[in-house]
Design an enzyme around this catalytic site. Structure first.
Site, PDB file in Angstrom:
ATOM      1  N   HIS A 329       0.510  -7.130  -4.855  1.00  0.00           N
ATOM      2  CA  HIS A 329       1.169  -5.939  -5.413  1.00  0.00           C
ATOM      3  C   HIS A 329       2.369  -6.275  -6.298  1.00  0.00           C
ATOM      4  O   HIS A 329       3.267  -5.444  -6.463  1.00  0.00           O
ATOM      5  CB  HIS A 329       1.621  -4.983  -4.288  1.00  0.00           C
ATOM      6  CG  HIS A 329       0.531  -4.572  -3.363  1.00  0.00           C
ATOM      7  ND1 HIS A 329      -0.623  -3.982  -3.809  1.00  0.00           N
ATOM      8  CD2 HIS A 329       0.407  -4.674  -2.015  1.00  0.00           C
ATOM      9  CE1 HIS A 329      -1.401  -3.726  -2.768  1.00  0.00           C
ATOM     10  NE2 HIS A 329      -0.806  -4.148  -1.673  1.00  0.00           N
ATOM     11  N   HIS A 356       4.050  -1.463   1.887  1.00  0.00           N
ATOM     12  CA  HIS A 356       3.021  -1.822   0.918  1.00  0.00           C
ATOM     13  C   HIS A 356       2.644  -3.305   0.947  1.00  0.00           C
ATOM     14  O   HIS A 356       1.477  -3.652   1.073  1.00  0.00           O
ATOM     15  CB  HIS A 356       3.451  -1.389  -0.484  1.00  0.00           C
ATOM     16  CG  HIS A 356       2.315  -1.254  -1.455  1.00  0.00           C
ATOM     17  ND1 HIS A 356       1.088  -0.756  -1.095  1.00  0.00           N
ATOM     18  CD2 HIS A 356       2.226  -1.538  -2.788  1.00  0.00           C
ATOM     19  CE1 HIS A 356       0.298  -0.746  -2.172  1.00  0.00           C
ATOM     20  NE2 HIS A 356       0.957  -1.221  -3.201  1.00  0.00           N
TER      21      HIS A 356
HETATM   22 FE   LIG Z   1       0.135   0.024   0.921  1.00  0.00          FE
END
Ligand SMILES: [Fe+2]
Ligand SMILES: *[C@@H]1O[C@H](CO)[C@@H](O)[C@H](O)[C@H]1NC(C)=O
Ligand SMILES: *[C@@H]1O[C@H](CO)[C@@H](O)[C@H](O)[C@H]1NC(C)=O
Ligand SMILES: *[C@@H]1O[C@H](CO)[C@@H](O)[C@H](O)[C@H]1NC(C)=O
Ligand SMILES: *[C@@H]1O[C@H](CO)[C@@H](O)[C@H](O)[C@H]1NC(C)=O
Length: 482
Positions: A329, A356
């Site tokens: 990410h 995340h």
């Molecule tokens: Fe996530």
């Protein structure tokens, strides 16, 4: 670009200054050398003890609570009945009181592909006494179940309060360990700040919503007794046009209610609460963030509204981190950073918690807000007005750990380690709070990382290094504006 001689000179002086600053700032933090003894585990099977349906006809299940107003005198109680709607009423009473009160709620149901939900009840209890233990009962008329919670003390600058930080929990054996560590932590968290990605049902074929139900039953043992402050993550979107499911956040918003109207928000995906000495702003990284959008307009008012003399601790929750040095990410939070980092600095946010990335990371106080398209000033630098960014997406879900890190460790990264765990934010008074991180492979009381936070509003520019850093920042800003 043509620079005047004066401009060139200023540029050179600044470049030299930057060089000196860089040479003096520490060596880019710590990449933990902790070696895990295993990789990660799978979801607990459907017949696991933690997913057991409570006995009795139409027994309420998946009971969970969250704050129900702006100040902490309200609680939203939510639960599901499977056989028939039954009652949406909550009976409640203060400890040591014979007086039983009741509040009436409502229920919703939803369909998702070929799944039909049970009856999802939401009931808001209002005007409770602060700092009081209450008992409550749901399932009136059929099988009843009793739980309790404690309201927070009245809002005020020196009210101590302890928050737990959990993100990306999922429902694996590791998730169970994370929850157990949080429950058994001697730090005794009183409210969970949850930074998004709940059940990971969408990792199953057809987003099998049975896994939303198992998650609700799994987390009940904590979430029925203390509020969880919800943030929406990407796994809450459940957008699946191939299944005919085109309304984002459908299961999440049906199941998890938040008091968004109390902060004049128009969406449950962004809202704020006050709790004890903290002002908590929840943002949605997966909704429109651009100028003039509903979230932008709400945030613009919201930041300006915070009275730090009343709630010194300004905390932001959002799912996607804006300073993360993991490969997974990487830079996904960049659009949010470009839009909102300058407000985090302007309003001196104390700490931004995100999930995340399935790992732990803590940043230095840094910012990168001088860039204006033509000046080339896009450098992350120390900034004592900036928040600390903490990534706590290490709850232990089925997708496993984010082990790959960008190298070398960037200067903004103070500490990083890819292990499952949870955090505790222990606010002591207006000036001091203590943050600690527990990794699941240690005992519940072991802190693998910790830091004292000095409140940004009450912080006095005492240390010389920080002062020179600030002056430098001012210089860069002036240059950017010239
Ligand atoms: Fe996530
Ligand atoms: C983790 O998984 C990899 C790939 O399957 C394996 O090579 C490695 O030995 C595992 N590590 C541990 C500590 O179990
Ligand atoms: C939904 O559809 C899938 C795929 O056809 C099937 O495996 C599953 O059993 C169905 N579930 C229900 C509740 O009908
Ligand atoms: C989950 O953790 C609880 C508390 O430690 C334990 O009682 C339970 O057996 C665990 N369940 C599973 C499936 O690991
Ligand atoms: C605030 O808490 C810190 C840490 O416990 C303590 O050192 C400090 O003296 C406290 N300040 C006040 C004004 O009580």
């Amino acid at each position: 670009m043509e620079l005047t001689w004066k401009g060139k000179l200023e540029w050179l002086v600044m470049a030299g200054f930057l060089y000196i600053i860089n040479a003096h700032v520490s060596e880019g933090g710590i990449t933990s050398s902790f070696l895990r003894s295993y990789n990660y585990s799978l979801d607990m099977p459907l017949d696991s003890d933690v997913f057991r349906v409570p006995p009795g006809y139409n027994a309420p299940q998946q009971v969970h609570i969250t704050q129900g107003d702006h100040l902490g005198k309200g609680v939203i109680v939510s639960w599901i009945t499977q056989d028939e709607p039954g009652s949406s009423t909550v009976v409640y009473w203060a400890q040591d009181s014979q007086l039983k009160l009741q509040a009436d709620g409502f229920f919703v149901t939803y369909n998702y592909f070929n799944y039909t939900s049970g009856y999802i009840h939401h009931c808001t209890i209002e005007n409770l006494e602060f700092d009081t233990q209450y008992f409550y009962e749901v399932g009136i008329g059929f099988t009843t179940r009793e739980f309790w919670f404690k309201t927070p003390p009245p809002v005020g600058p020196d009210v101590p309060y302890t928050f737990g930080l959990i993100g990306d929990l999922g429902q694996t054996y590791d998730s169970n360990t994370t929850l157990t560590h949080y429950e058994k932590s001697p730090a005794k968290g009183e409210t969970v700040l949850y930074v998004g990605d709940l059940s990971y049902a969408d990792d199953y074929p057809f987003h099998d919503n049975i896994r939303w139900d198992t998650w609700g039953r799994f987390t009940e043992r904590v979430a029925a007794y203390q509020p969880w402050i919800w943030t929406a993550g990407n796994h809450e979107i459940d957008f699946a046009p191939e299944l005919g499911e085109t309304r984002p956040f459908k299961p999440y918003t049906a199941r998890y209610h938040v008091p968004f109207q109390a902060s004049h928000s128009t969406s449950p995906l962004w809202y704020s609460i006050k709790r004890a000495s903290a002002y908590i702003i929840v943002m949605s990284a997966y909704s429109a963030i651009g100028k003039y959008t509903p979230q932008y307009k709400w945030l613009e008012n919201e930041f300006a509204k915070v009275n730090r003399k009343e709630t010194p601790w300004l905390i932001v929750l959002m799912h996607s981190p804006i300073y993360s040095s993991y490969v997974a990410h990487y830079m996904e939070g960049e659009t949010v950073r470009v839009m909102y980092e300058r407000w985090f600095v302007k309003y001196k946010v104390d700490v931004v918690f995100a999930g995340h990335v399935h790992a732990y990371e803590r940043s230095e106080r840094v910012s990168n807000i001088a860039y204006n398209i033509v000046n080339g000033l896009c450098k992350t630098m120390n900034d004592q007005s900036a928040p600390i960014y903490i990534t706590i997406g290490d709850g232990g879900n089925i997708e496993g750990l984010a082990t790959a890190m960008t190298e070398p460790q960037p200067k903004y990264s103070a500490f990083r380690e890819a292990s499952f765990g949870h955090g505790i934010l222990d606010i002591k008074n207006r000036s001091h709070a203590y943050f600690s991180w527990n990794r699941n492979q240690d005992g519940c009381a072991v802190e693998a990382d910790s830091i004292w936070l000095n409140n940004r509003y009450y912080w006095t520019h005492s240390d010389e290094a920080s002062l020179s850093e600030l002056r430098h920042h001012e210089k860069v800003k002036q240059l950017a504006e010239a």
